[in-house]
Design an enzyme around this catalytic site. Structure first.
Site, PDB file in Angstrom:
ATOM      1  N   CYS A   1     -16.468   1.908  -0.024  1.00  0.00           N
ATOM      2  CA  CYS A   1     -15.168   1.020   0.244  1.00  0.00           C
ATOM      3  C   CYS A   1     -14.823   1.270   1.849  1.00  0.00           C
ATOM      4  O   CYS A   1     -14.448   0.332   2.281  1.00  0.00           O
ATOM      5  CB  CYS A   1     -14.273   1.651  -0.585  1.00  0.00           C
ATOM      6  SG  CYS A   1     -13.821   3.325  -0.221  1.00  0.00           S
TER       7      CYS A   1
ATOM      8  N   ARG B   1     -14.104  -8.466   0.753  1.00  0.00           N
ATOM      9  CA  ARG B   1     -12.704  -8.254   0.554  1.00  0.00           C
ATOM     10  C   ARG B   1     -11.750  -9.433   1.009  1.00  0.00           C
ATOM     11  O   ARG B   1     -10.932  -9.865   0.220  1.00  0.00           O
ATOM     12  CB  ARG B   1     -12.036  -7.020   1.567  1.00  0.00           C
ATOM     13  CG  ARG B   1     -12.814  -5.618   1.188  1.00  0.00           C
ATOM     14  CD  ARG B   1     -12.098  -5.190   0.073  1.00  0.00           C
ATOM     15  NE  ARG B   1     -10.716  -5.220  -0.017  1.00  0.00           N
ATOM     16  CZ  ARG B   1      -9.922  -4.071   0.371  1.00  0.00           C
ATOM     17  NH1 ARG B   1     -10.477  -2.979   0.996  1.00  0.00           N
ATOM     18  NH2 ARG B   1      -8.651  -4.077   0.299  1.00  0.00           N
TER      19      ARG B   1
ATOM     20  N   ARG C   1       0.916  -1.050   0.021  1.00  0.00           N
ATOM     21  CA  ARG C   1       0.098  -0.039  -0.079  1.00  0.00           C
ATOM     22  C   ARG C   1       0.876   1.287  -0.183  1.00  0.00           C
ATOM     23  O   ARG C   1       1.758   1.476   1.089  1.00  0.00           O
ATOM     24  CB  ARG C   1      -0.924  -0.080   0.985  1.00  0.00           C
ATOM     25  CG  ARG C   1      -1.486   1.342   1.376  1.00  0.00           C
ATOM     26  CD  ARG C   1      -2.804   1.268   2.324  1.00  0.00           C
ATOM     27  NE  ARG C   1      -4.054   0.702   1.889  1.00  0.00           N
ATOM     28  CZ  ARG C   1      -5.379   0.668   2.257  1.00  0.00           C
ATOM     29  NH1 ARG C   1      -5.592   1.642   3.284  1.00  0.00           N
ATOM     30  NH2 ARG C   1      -6.323  -0.106   1.784  1.00  0.00           N
TER      31      ARG C   1
ATOM     32  N   GLN D   1     -10.069  -3.631  -3.930  1.00  0.00           N
ATOM     33  CA  GLN D   1     -11.599  -3.279  -3.461  1.00  0.00           C
ATOM     34  C   GLN D   1     -12.579  -3.447  -4.393  1.00  0.00           C
ATOM     35  O   GLN D   1     -13.684  -3.697  -3.999  1.00  0.00           O
ATOM     36  CB  GLN D   1     -11.368  -1.679  -3.213  1.00  0.00           C
ATOM     37  CG  GLN D   1     -12.671  -0.921  -2.854  1.00  0.00           C
ATOM     38  CD  GLN D   1     -12.873  -1.464  -1.244  1.00  0.00           C
ATOM     39  OE1 GLN D   1     -12.174  -1.368  -0.474  1.00  0.00           O
ATOM     40  NE2 GLN D   1     -14.274  -1.871  -1.172  1.00  0.00           N
TER      41      GLN D   1
ATOM     42  N   ASP E   1     -17.129   7.716  -2.174  1.00  0.00           N
ATOM     43  CA  ASP E   1     -15.777   7.312  -1.477  1.00  0.00           C
ATOM     44  C   ASP E   1     -15.459   8.792  -0.612  1.00  0.00           C
ATOM     45  O   ASP E   1     -16.086   9.800  -1.360  1.00  0.00           O
ATOM     46  CB  ASP E   1     -14.715   7.051  -2.217  1.00  0.00           C
ATOM     47  CG  ASP E   1     -13.330   6.853  -1.600  1.00  0.00           C
ATOM     48  OD1 ASP E   1     -13.431   6.388  -0.414  1.00  0.00           O
ATOM     49  OD2 ASP E   1     -12.493   6.582  -2.365  1.00  0.00           O
TER      50      ASP E   1
ATOM     51  N   HIS F   1      -7.061   0.823  -6.713  1.00  0.00           N
ATOM     52  CA  HIS F   1      -7.331  -0.119  -5.502  1.00  0.00           C
ATOM     53  C   HIS F   1      -7.996  -1.189  -6.119  1.00  0.00           C
ATOM     54  O   HIS F   1      -9.306  -1.435  -5.690  1.00  0.00           O
ATOM     55  CB  HIS F   1      -8.268   0.593  -4.654  1.00  0.00           C
ATOM     56  CG  HIS F   1      -8.289   0.224  -3.111  1.00  0.00           C
ATOM     57  ND1 HIS F   1      -7.682  -1.059  -2.985  1.00  0.00           N
ATOM     58  CD2 HIS F   1      -9.064   0.611  -1.980  1.00  0.00           C
ATOM     59  CE1 HIS F   1      -7.784  -1.209  -1.493  1.00  0.00           C
ATOM     60  NE2 HIS F   1      -8.747  -0.330  -1.092  1.00  0.00           N
TER      61      HIS F   1
END
Ligand code: CP
Ligand code: NVA
Length: 340
Positions: free
Chosen positions: A287, A315, A125, A155, A247, A152
């Site tokens: 998310c 996830r 990340r 996700q 988001d 991402h």
């Protein structure tokens, strides 16, 4: 990078075909573009198996070791990767990389050539997508993008898996993404293109999606029949859709822009009025982490329409599927079923 089907890259061994003949294999998941249409379908199919029959996979990655370097905070991604790897019989090491960028102390190449001698997979990340791309270029073991400023992918795969569970087919549904043209928007766009679904993305002027991601999504969509629209009006985007997604207005690393963005994005808040534009059966998606009262109201977050915790649960199932695909899990899988 073009998706690769059962091909050998220097230093990266395609082990999956031996245990699951014919299934998609790719060396890394740096971008959704690495998977392409076939890879996304394989992940969704495997995630369904992983979720419905977890005990079958309990030793699938026994003896495999995963290392995670995170430059940014995480709740879901870290814990779902760790829990998922443990439930496949593998182990995890986590490195808090929040005090400095991954390549601040030594080159990515030198780090890669150390890690590949100790572990089996690297999960990153980072701020820069180039850090993940660079690690994948240098390491002879798989590298997985667990969020960068640009994408991402894990996700969005979990999000489309959640939509499969809810609606069965992805071909006839439309998702409206309302807010910042950020990493999550990019990955939703690419995943939608890969599965041949329909997406509308509504962003304020100046906050639209990355032009290269859009061009690549359009190219994939020409193959899959996906429908992609960009708008600035959130109400027009939400009209009649099956899912409304938002988001954070200021992503990790953009905290200093939060006040300015709060003003610019105010009319993009997902509230009861905006949800009323969508189909009566529409779901609300996020998310997480959410900034309640900013991009979404409590009322929508906690409504019957909200599938935010299904997304969070998924996830783990999706990332187990990704690990299995990239590492070559030792389980002969049951026959596949069509998703889209
Ligand atoms: N959605 C998501 O990636 O959450 P975390 O930042 O908590 O990992
Ligand atoms: N766009 C958000 C996603 C968090 C999971 C961020 O990058 O901070």
């Amino acid at each position: 990078m073009e998706p690769k089907l059962n091909t050998q890259l220097p230093g990266k061994t395609p082990v999956v075909p031996e245990t699951f003949p014919g299934i998609f294999w790719c060396p890394d998941l740096v971008s959704t573009r690495d998977l392409g249409s076939q890879g996304v379908e394989a992940v969704l199919h495997l995630a369904e198996l992983m979720k419905s029959r977890p005990s079958v996979f309990a030793r699938a990655l026994a003896g495999k070791q995963m290392v995670m370097f995170f430059e940014k905070p995480s709740l879901r991604t870290r814990l779902t990767f760790e829990a998922g790897m443990a439930s496949l019989g593998g182990t995890t090491m986590f490195v808090d990389q929040s005090k400095s960028r991954l390549d601040a102390r030594e080159t990515l190449s030198d780090i890669a050539h150390n890690l590949e001698r100790w572990v089996d997979v690297i999960v990153l990340r980072t701020f820069a997508q180039e850090t993940i791309t660079g690690m994948a270029q240098h390491a002879s073991i798989p590298v997985i993008n667990a969020l960068s400023d640009l994408e991402h992918p894990c996700q969005a795969l979990a999000d489309y898996f959640t939509l499969v569970e809810r609606f069965g087919s992805l071909k006839d549904i439309t998702l409206a993404y309302v807010g910042d043209g950020n990493n999550v928007a990019h990955s939703l766009l690419l995943t939608c293109a890969c599965v041949g679904s329909s997406i509308r993305i509504a962003t304020p002027k100046g906050y639209s999606c990355n032009v290269q991601i859009v061009a690549d999504a359009r190219k994939i969509a020409r193959q899959t029949g996906a429908r992609i629209e960009f708008l600035t009006d959130p109400h027009a985007a939400a009209a009649g859709v099956d899912a409304v997604y938002t988001d954070a207005w200021a992503s990790m690393g953009q905290e200093h822009e939060a006040a300015e963005r709060a003003e610019i994005f105010q009319s993009y808040q997902v509230n009861r009025n905006l949800m009323a534009e969508a189909a009566p059966h529409a779901v609300f998606m996020h998310c997480l982490p959410a900034h309640r009262g900013e991009e979404v109201t409590d009322e929508v977050m906690d409504s019957e329409q909200s599938v935010i915790f299904e997304q969070a649960e998924n996830r783990m199932h999706v990332q187990k599927a990704i690990l299995y695909l990239l590492l070559g899990g030792a389980v002969r899988l049951p026959a596949r079923s069509a998703h889209a």
